[in-house]
Design a protein around this motif. Structure first.
Motif, PDB file in Angstrom:
ATOM      1  N   ASN A   2     -71.654 -23.810   3.554  1.00 49.75           N
ATOM      2  CA  ASN A   2     -71.545 -23.170   1.546  1.00 49.75           C
ATOM      3  C   ASN A   2     -70.141 -24.227   0.937  1.00 49.75           C
ATOM      4  OD1 ASN A   2     -73.212 -21.008   2.499  1.00 49.75           O
ATOM      5  ND2 ASN A   2     -71.442 -20.423   3.075  1.00 49.75           N
ATOM      6  N   ALA A   3     -70.631 -24.396  -0.443  1.00 51.80           N
ATOM      7  CA  ALA A   3     -69.693 -25.125  -1.286  1.00 51.80           C
ATOM      8  C   ALA A   3     -69.721 -24.511  -2.455  1.00 51.80           C
ATOM      9  CB  ALA A   3     -71.392 -26.173  -1.573  1.00 51.80           C
ATOM     10  N   GLY A   4     -68.024 -24.870  -3.922  1.00 49.76           N
ATOM     11  CA  GLY A   4     -68.436 -24.024  -4.525  1.00 49.76           C
ATOM     12  C   GLY A   4     -67.720 -22.736  -4.614  1.00 49.76           C
ATOM     13  N   ASP A   5     -67.704 -22.018  -5.574  1.00 53.86           N
ATOM     14  CA  ASP A   5     -67.909 -20.340  -4.910  1.00 53.86           C
ATOM     15  C   ASP A   5     -67.925 -20.060  -3.933  1.00 53.86           C
ATOM     16  OD1 ASP A   5     -66.379 -20.908  -7.659  1.00 53.86           O
ATOM     17  OD2 ASP A   5     -68.112 -20.173  -9.081  1.00 53.86           O
ATOM     18  N   LYS A   6     -68.900 -20.092  -3.806  1.00 54.01           N
ATOM     19  CA  LYS A   6     -69.902 -19.570  -2.272  1.00 54.01           C
ATOM     20  C   LYS A   6     -68.865 -20.004  -0.793  1.00 54.01           C
ATOM     21  CE  LYS A   6     -74.263 -19.225  -3.954  1.00 54.01           C
ATOM     22  NZ  LYS A   6     -75.897 -18.996  -3.746  1.00 54.01           N
ATOM     23  N   ALA A   7     -67.974 -20.875  -1.248  1.00 52.52           N
ATOM     24  CA  ALA A   7     -67.354 -21.457   0.511  1.00 52.52           C
ATOM     25  C   ALA A   7     -66.625 -20.744   0.803  1.00 52.52           C
ATOM     26  CB  ALA A   7     -66.528 -23.249   0.260  1.00 52.52           C
ATOM     27  N   GLU A   8     -66.044 -19.986   2.314  1.00 52.03           N
ATOM     28  CA  GLU A   8     -65.787 -19.182   2.323  1.00 52.03           C
ATOM     29  C   GLU A   8     -63.995 -20.002   3.755  1.00 52.03           C
ATOM     30  OE1 GLU A   8     -66.534 -14.447   3.194  1.00 52.03           O
ATOM     31  OE2 GLU A   8     -68.500 -16.193   2.995  1.00 52.03           O
ATOM     32  N   LEU A   9     -64.611 -20.671   3.958  1.00 53.12           N
ATOM     33  CA  LEU A   9     -63.903 -21.036   5.745  1.00 53.12           C
ATOM     34  C   LEU A   9     -64.139 -22.179   5.252  1.00 53.12           C
ATOM     35  CD1 LEU A   9     -62.347 -20.571   7.606  1.00 53.12           C
ATOM     36  CD2 LEU A   9     -64.112 -20.769   9.066  1.00 53.12           C
ATOM     37  N   LYS A  10     -63.359 -23.201   5.092  1.00 54.82           N
ATOM     38  CA  LYS A  10     -62.945 -24.610   4.772  1.00 54.82           C
ATOM     39  C   LYS A  10     -61.174 -25.123   4.897  1.00 54.82           C
ATOM     40  CE  LYS A  10     -65.917 -25.317   2.444  1.00 54.82           C
ATOM     41  NZ  LYS A  10     -67.950 -25.979   3.058  1.00 54.82           N
ATOM     42  N   ARG A  11     -60.826 -25.243   6.894  1.00 52.45           N
ATOM     43  CA  ARG A  11     -59.442 -25.159   7.057  1.00 52.45           C
ATOM     44  C   ARG A  11     -59.741 -26.274   8.838  1.00 52.45           C
ATOM     45  NH1 ARG A  11     -58.230 -18.544   8.748  1.00 52.45           N
ATOM     46  NH2 ARG A  11     -59.258 -17.964   6.314  1.00 52.45           N
ATOM     47  N   ILE A  12     -58.072 -26.632   7.987  1.00 49.35           N
ATOM     48  CA  ILE A  12     -57.664 -27.400   9.008  1.00 49.35           C
ATOM     49  C   ILE A  12     -56.330 -26.700   9.529  1.00 49.35           C
ATOM     50  CG2 ILE A  12     -55.975 -29.822   9.025  1.00 49.35           C
ATOM     51  CD1 ILE A  12     -59.359 -29.772   7.922  1.00 49.35           C
ATOM     52  N   PHE A  13     -56.726 -26.905  10.958  1.00 50.42           N
ATOM     53  CA  PHE A  13     -55.925 -26.299  11.866  1.00 50.42           C
ATOM     54  C   PHE A  13     -55.730 -26.770  12.615  1.00 50.42           C
ATOM     55  CE2 PHE A  13     -59.023 -22.413  11.378  1.00 50.42           C
ATOM     56  CZ  PHE A  13     -58.234 -22.180  11.348  1.00 50.42           C
ATOM     57  N   GLN A  14     -53.902 -27.072  13.217  1.00 52.14           N
ATOM     58  CA  GLN A  14     -53.206 -27.544  13.898  1.00 52.14           C
ATOM     59  C   GLN A  14     -53.616 -26.530  15.683  1.00 52.14           C
ATOM     60  OE1 GLN A  14     -48.938 -28.822  13.385  1.00 52.14           O
ATOM     61  NE2 GLN A  14     -48.910 -28.712  15.368  1.00 52.14           N
ATOM     62  N   ILE A  15     -54.031 -27.605  16.721  1.00 50.13           N
ATOM     63  CA  ILE A  15     -53.869 -26.672  17.580  1.00 50.13           C
ATOM     64  C   ILE A  15     -53.391 -27.504  18.532  1.00 50.13           C
ATOM     65  CG2 ILE A  15     -56.445 -25.956  16.708  1.00 50.13           C
ATOM     66  CD1 ILE A  15     -57.509 -27.920  19.808  1.00 50.13           C
ATOM     67  N   ASP A  16     -52.870 -26.958  19.687  1.00 50.26           N
ATOM     68  CA  ASP A  16     -51.953 -26.455  20.728  1.00 50.26           C
ATOM     69  C   ASP A  16     -52.738 -26.797  22.063  1.00 50.26           C
ATOM     70  OD1 ASP A  16     -50.435 -27.290  22.778  1.00 50.26           O
ATOM     71  OD2 ASP A  16     -48.348 -25.895  22.379  1.00 50.26           O
ATOM     72  N   LEU A  17     -52.893 -28.011  23.118  1.00 52.95           N
ATOM     73  CA  LEU A  17     -54.010 -28.047  24.239  1.00 52.95           C
ATOM     74  C   LEU A  17     -52.906 -27.663  25.127  1.00 52.95           C
ATOM     75  CD1 LEU A  17     -56.174 -30.972  23.667  1.00 52.95           C
ATOM     76  CD2 LEU A  17     -56.725 -28.657  23.464  1.00 52.95           C
ATOM     77  N   SER A  18     -51.497 -27.461  25.371  1.00 50.47           N
ATOM     78  CA  SER A  18     -51.377 -27.917  26.681  1.00 50.47           C
ATOM     79  C   SER A  18     -50.748 -26.370  27.122  1.00 50.47           C
ATOM     80  CB  SER A  18     -49.194 -27.009  25.865  1.00 50.47           C
ATOM     81  OG  SER A  18     -48.856 -26.746  25.171  1.00 50.47           O
ATOM     82  N   GLY A  19     -51.341 -25.622  26.677  1.00 48.62           N
ATOM     83  CA  GLY A  19     -51.175 -23.955  27.405  1.00 48.62           C
ATOM     84  C   GLY A  19     -52.702 -23.553  27.866  1.00 48.62           C
ATOM     85  N   ALA A  20     -53.805 -24.085  27.222  1.00 46.65           N
ATOM     86  CA  ALA A  20     -55.312 -23.685  27.316  1.00 46.65           C
ATOM     87  C   ALA A  20     -55.535 -24.105  28.837  1.00 46.65           C
ATOM     88  CB  ALA A  20     -55.942 -24.442  26.168  1.00 46.65           C
ATOM     89  N   THR A  21     -56.778 -23.706  28.658  1.00 44.08           N
ATOM     90  CA  THR A  21     -57.129 -23.777  30.861  1.00 44.08           C
ATOM     91  C   THR A  21     -57.779 -25.131  30.839  1.00 44.08           C
ATOM     92  OG1 THR A  21     -57.388 -21.664  30.663  1.00 44.08           O
ATOM     93  CG2 THR A  21     -58.465 -22.264  31.943  1.00 44.08           C
ATOM     94  N   THR A  57     -51.641 -32.227  21.093  1.00 41.01           N
ATOM     95  CA  THR A  57     -51.751 -31.927  19.263  1.00 41.01           C
ATOM     96  C   THR A  57     -52.426 -32.379  19.048  1.00 41.01           C
ATOM     97  OG1 THR A  57     -48.843 -31.254  19.998  1.00 41.01           O
ATOM     98  CG2 THR A  57     -50.275 -31.008  18.014  1.00 41.01           C
ATOM     99  N   LEU A  58     -54.061 -31.915  18.233  1.00 35.34           N
ATOM    100  CA  LEU A  58     -54.971 -31.958  17.451  1.00 35.34           C
ATOM    101  C   LEU A  58     -54.924 -31.653  16.002  1.00 35.34           C
ATOM    102  CD1 LEU A  58     -57.956 -31.730  19.956  1.00 35.34           C
ATOM    103  CD2 LEU A  58     -56.164 -33.565  19.715  1.00 35.34           C
ATOM    104  N   LEU A  59     -55.421 -31.800  15.098  1.00 34.05           N
ATOM    105  CA  LEU A  59     -56.130 -31.709  13.976  1.00 34.05           C
ATOM    106  C   LEU A  59     -57.304 -30.506  13.883  1.00 34.05           C
ATOM    107  CD1 LEU A  59     -53.375 -33.537  11.435  1.00 34.05           C
ATOM    108  CD2 LEU A  59     -52.449 -31.171  12.391  1.00 34.05           C
ATOM    109  N   VAL A  60     -57.421 -30.228  13.533  1.00 35.14           N
ATOM    110  CA  VAL A  60     -59.331 -29.687  13.827  1.00 35.14           C
ATOM    111  C   VAL A  60     -59.575 -29.463  12.379  1.00 35.14           C
ATOM    112  CG1 VAL A  60     -60.903 -28.191  14.689  1.00 35.14           C
ATOM    113  CG2 VAL A  60     -59.311 -29.236  15.939  1.00 35.14           C
ATOM    114  N   ASP A  61     -60.366 -29.614  12.437  1.00 31.97           N
ATOM    115  CA  ASP A  61     -61.786 -29.955  10.776  1.00 31.97           C
ATOM    116  C   ASP A  61     -62.352 -28.207  10.906  1.00 31.97           C
ATOM    117  OD1 ASP A  61     -62.748 -29.392   8.316  1.00 31.97           O
ATOM    118  OD2 ASP A  61     -63.868 -31.144   8.339  1.00 31.97           O
ATOM    119  N   GLU A  62     -62.325 -27.564  10.398  1.00 28.49           N
ATOM    120  CA  GLU A  62     -62.709 -26.478  10.997  1.00 28.49           C
ATOM    121  C   GLU A  62     -63.801 -25.443   9.588  1.00 28.49           C
ATOM    122  OE1 GLU A  62     -63.668 -21.772  12.743  1.00 28.49           O
ATOM    123  OE2 GLU A  62     -62.184 -23.161  13.397  1.00 28.49           O
TER     124      GLU A  62
END
Length: 488
Positions: free
Chosen positions: A376-395, A367-372
């Motif tokens: 862009n900055a300010g009003d132009k920013a569209e993607l600043k997310r922290i995702f929790q990912i699960d590797l247990s079912g990944a290839t 289990t990881l937290l990933v900063d994606e």
């Protein structure tokens, strides 16, 4: 009152949809037991009796509308045909760095990484500030990388977040057990390692080429190993991962096979060529951006910022980024996973190559937290997310898709349909923080850590204010309280 009524209605409808088993039928799908899986805060929910997908296979729009009305994040996993609902966090603190400038026009900087050590108070962190102040100048129609403070020493900083301010408590300059050939002291520099491979370093005016430093580092990630009380740093130049004592002394360096090609000697810091050779195909300044170590000190993860140029720069717009898993007892890679970044087409003005990984936190060995984020900055920013990912079912793709001969295309050349055809399953991912919605003002959220399982802290890299006209330092650390606990 109307919005409240809608929220109540949405809650009731969602309870029917994903709680009781009663159907919200998608008119584009035939009735019958749903093949879509549902979860709330990572916990499985009973599926409705009918599909909630549109005809094109995307998530049925009313599901997103319901999530918005209930103030939940919703994520659709097309590989697993699953829907994840997640409660949103609460912003609990904002802290700004107030420190003297390093030189005229050059601000003090921290924030290219962030980690919290077990046992420390919740407001104490460690951070770094990449390779030091640098910029770009056009000289004779060529762009040159400049280092206005070429004697800057890459440093680990102990910081405190209190009373709205980031306070620097301690500085740990990085050094070798001996003499660095460029600085003439034990301290290393932030310039590149190998002429012809790394960017050529120049002085502030872009006129004089500086010496390359075999021990120079461009620090991007920082992790702590409680087993031996040491740090590990991810470095963009190598790309490499560097083992560091608590006093800042470099111990060893993990690099890709064939890294130096006999063009570099590092007797003071052994370079162990254990990473896959394909990692030599990094895009400059888009290398080893993130590193994390599990709380038990057994496993380390490293993520690349951008796709490898594999076979060449035609893959700059690939959505496939690599995360590698390393056994800390042997320093051998044990697994590699393909991380799929968000599709730029769903945003207004984003190029796929502008979506990157900027940090990660290891909760446990799967289990990881990933900063994606975007660029862009300010009003132009569209993607600043922290995702929790699960590797247990990944290839585990370690060593399998580094060359086109393995399946007709390299990993970076593959499309989503190619991945599905090859039965390559990426980690599952769900949003735990959307910083754009909280109006985080800066571009480079590059530090991420978790405190006590329910507090997320993020910090941005201000790039030393190079090129900025702002009177403010431009470094900010924010904390968020999760309405649930992420446990190892």
């Amino acid at each position: 009152m109307r919005s409240k009524s809608y929220a109540v209605m949405a809650t009731a409808v969602l309870a029917l949809a994903v709680g009781s088993g009663n159907a919200i039928a998608d008119p584009q799908q035939a009735a019958g037991k749903s093949k879509v899986k549902y979860s709330n805060n990572g916990q499985a929910l009973e599926a409705p009796a009918a599909e909630m997908r549109a005809a094109d296979g995307s998530l049925f729009v009313p599901v997103r509308d319901m999530a918005n009305l209930m103030d939940k994040y919703v994520d659709w996993d097309q590989f697993r045909t699953s829907v994840s609902f997640t409660d949103k966090p609460k912003l609990t603190g904002k802290y700004n760095l107030k420190a003297a400038d390093l030189a005229p026009g050059i601000k003090m900087g921290v924030g290219s990484s962030l980690t919290h050590l077990p046992g420390d108070p919740a407001n104490i962190f460690y951070s770094t500030a990449d390779r030091g102040p640098n910029g770009e100048l056009k000289v004779n129609d060529a762009t040159r990388r400049t280092f206005p403070l070429s004697d800057y020493t890459p440093t680990i900083y102990k910081i405190e977040a209190s009373a709205g301010e980031i306070k620097i408590l301690d500085k740990i300059p990085l050094k070798v057990n001996g003499i660095d050939p460029v600085s003439g002291t034990a301290n290393i520099t932030g310039v590149g390692n190998i002429k012809g491979r790394d960017e050529a370093p120049y002085d502030a005016k872009g006129e004089k080429e500086l010496k390359y430093d075999p021990y120079g580092l461009d620090i991007e990630g920082l992790a702590y190993n409680p087993k031996d009380d040491t740090f590990w740093i991810s470095d963009e130049y190598g790309p490499s991962i560097v083992h560091v004592k608590r006093d800042g002394t470099l111990i060893e360096r993990i690099v890709p096979k064939g890294w130096g090609n006999n063009k570099i000697s590092t007797p003071l810091v052994p370079a162990r060529e254990v990473l896959p050779e394909v990692y030599n195909k990094l895009r400059q300044n888009r290398g080893a951006e993130a590193v994390g170590i599990t709380p038990d000190g057994s496993t380390m993860f490293m993520a690349m910022q951008s796709p490898l140029r594999n076979p060449d720069k035609s893959t700059d717009n690939s959505r496939q980024l690599r995360i590698i898993k390393i056994d800390l007892a042997t320093l051998a890679p044990t697994a590699e996973y393909v991380y799929i970044t968000e599709d730029a087409a769903q945003f207004k003005d984003l190029k796929q190559s502008d979506i990157v990984i900027s940090d990660l936190y290891a909760v446990n060995d799967h289990t990881l937290l990933v900063d994606e984020r975007d660029k862009n900055a300010g009003d132009k920013a569209e993607l600043k997310r922290i995702f929790q990912i699960d590797l247990s079912g990944a290839t585990n793709i370690l060593g399998k898709y580094d060359q086109a001969s393995a399946g007709g295309k390299t990993l970076e050349e593959m499309s989503i349909s190619n991945l599905k055809a090859a039965a390559i399953m990426p980690p599952s991912k769900r949003t735990v923080l959307d910083a754009v919605a909280f109006q985080f003002p800066y571009e480079k959220i590059e530090g991420l850590t978790l405190v006590d399982g329910n507090t997320i802290a993020i910090i941005n890299d201000n790039d030393f204010g190079v090129g900025s006209d702002s009177a403010e330092n431009g470094t900010s650390l924010w904390t968020f309280q999760l309405p649930y606990t992420i446990t190892p």
